[in-house]
Design an enzyme around this catalytic site. Structure first.
Site, PDB file in Angstrom:
ATOM      1  N   GLY A   7      54.880 -15.505   2.110  1.00 49.71           N
ATOM      2  CA  GLY A   7      54.130 -14.586   1.262  1.00 49.71           C
ATOM      3  C   GLY A   7      54.525 -13.165   1.588  1.00 49.71           C
ATOM      4  N   GLY A   8      54.002 -12.246   0.825  1.00 49.53           N
ATOM      5  CA  GLY A   8      54.300 -10.835   1.029  1.00 49.53           C
ATOM      6  C   GLY A   8      53.505 -10.253   2.185  1.00 49.53           C
ATOM      7  N   ARG A  10      50.748  -8.544   4.183  1.00 53.60           N
ATOM      8  CA  ARG A  10      49.285  -8.517   4.068  1.00 53.60           C
ATOM      9  C   ARG A  10      48.735  -9.469   3.009  1.00 53.60           C
ATOM     10  NH1 ARG A  10      49.219  -6.861   8.650  1.00 53.60           N
ATOM     11  NH2 ARG A  10      49.064  -4.689   9.191  1.00 53.60           N
ATOM     12  N   GLY A  12      47.840 -12.617   3.664  1.00 59.99           N
ATOM     13  CA  GLY A  12      46.942 -13.589   4.282  1.00 59.99           C
ATOM     14  C   GLY A  12      47.672 -14.783   4.858  1.00 59.99           C
ATOM     15  N   ALA A  46      55.352 -16.190  19.498  1.00 59.68           N
ATOM     16  CA  ALA A  46      55.478 -14.850  18.915  1.00 59.68           C
ATOM     17  C   ALA A  46      56.893 -14.346  19.187  1.00 59.68           C
ATOM     18  CB  ALA A  46      54.444 -13.914  19.532  1.00 59.68           C
ATOM     19  N   HIS A  66      46.658  -9.300  16.167  1.00 62.07           N
ATOM     20  CA  HIS A  66      46.975 -10.736  16.153  1.00 62.07           C
ATOM     21  C   HIS A  66      46.420 -11.431  17.400  1.00 62.07           C
ATOM     22  CE1 HIS A  66      49.385 -11.646  12.588  1.00 62.07           C
ATOM     23  NE2 HIS A  66      49.754 -10.383  12.637  1.00 62.07           N
ATOM     24  N   GLU A  78      55.641 -15.422  24.139  1.00 62.37           N
ATOM     25  CA  GLU A  78      56.349 -14.318  23.494  1.00 62.37           C
ATOM     26  C   GLU A  78      57.813 -14.434  23.886  1.00 62.37           C
ATOM     27  OE1 GLU A  78      54.259 -10.781  24.714  1.00 62.37           O
ATOM     28  OE2 GLU A  78      52.693 -11.100  23.214  1.00 62.37           O
TER      29      GLU A  78
END
Length: 190
Positions: A7-8, A10, A12, A46, A66, A78
């Site tokens: 998705g783009g 922001r 969700g 991450a 996050h 990470e």
């Protein structure tokens, strides 16, 4: 199940990806003969650089956001080596985000000014390694950015990134059982 969530910015997508694993690990009924049914904790991979390694307050704020919204019982790794982390993790995994992982690859390889046809073979080798690790793991949700639906990048680096991420997304999607597109917080299963 392997799921790619795209998705783009922001949209969700990270929230949706986390819910896929939260809902499953908290609502699975006990299995017959397993009175304690204790699902494995989720490992959150991450691939971005840790906030304390950069002098970027905006990135640090994103990392803090996050971290604060991640369930406390999740284990965080990470690392830029997502393939190795996938191979080392037997339970459910959330990788957020492949766009950040690709940015690190392009940085380390020094490809921002390279034509895409020169950059692609170097990146493809890393994508192949990632997909081989992904194929050996059946409990993964990956997050990525959807690119190419908007403005054509004005700079070479933006075009290189768009093309490389579009190819990465297609390759990873082929390894997944489902792809979820998130737009305005709504989910469309492709």
């Amino acid at each position: 199940m392997r799921v790619l969530v795209t998705g783009g910015a922001r949209s969700g997508k990270s929230r949706h990806a986390a819910r896929l694993l939260e809902d499953r690990t908290h609502t699975d009924p006990p299995r017959p003969g397993d009175p304690g049914h204790n699902p494995a904790p989720v490992t959150f991979i991450a691939p971005g650089r840790p906030a304390d390694e950069l002098d970027d307050p905006d990135w640090a704020a994103r990392v803090r956001h996050h971290r604060a919204h991640r369930p406390a019982e999740w284990h965080t790794v990470e690392t830029a080596d997502v393939a190795a982390a996938l191979r080392a993790t037997p339970g459910p995994v959330l990788v957020d985000c492949l766009g950040t992982w690709l940015t690190g690859c392009v940085d380390r390889l020094g490809l921002w000014d390279a034509p895409v046809d020169e950059a692609r073979p170097a990146v493809d080798a890393r994508v192949t390694e990632l997909c081989e690790a992904l194929a050996g793991h059946d409990d993964v949700v990956l997050v990525t950015n959807e690119v190419g639906s908007g403005v054509v990048p004005a700079h070479r680096a933006g075009g290189v990134f768009r093309d490389l991420l579009g190819a990465l997304n297609q390759t990873v999607a082929a390894q997944c059982h489902e792809v979820h597109l998130v737009v305005c917080g709504r989910v469309l299963v492709l």
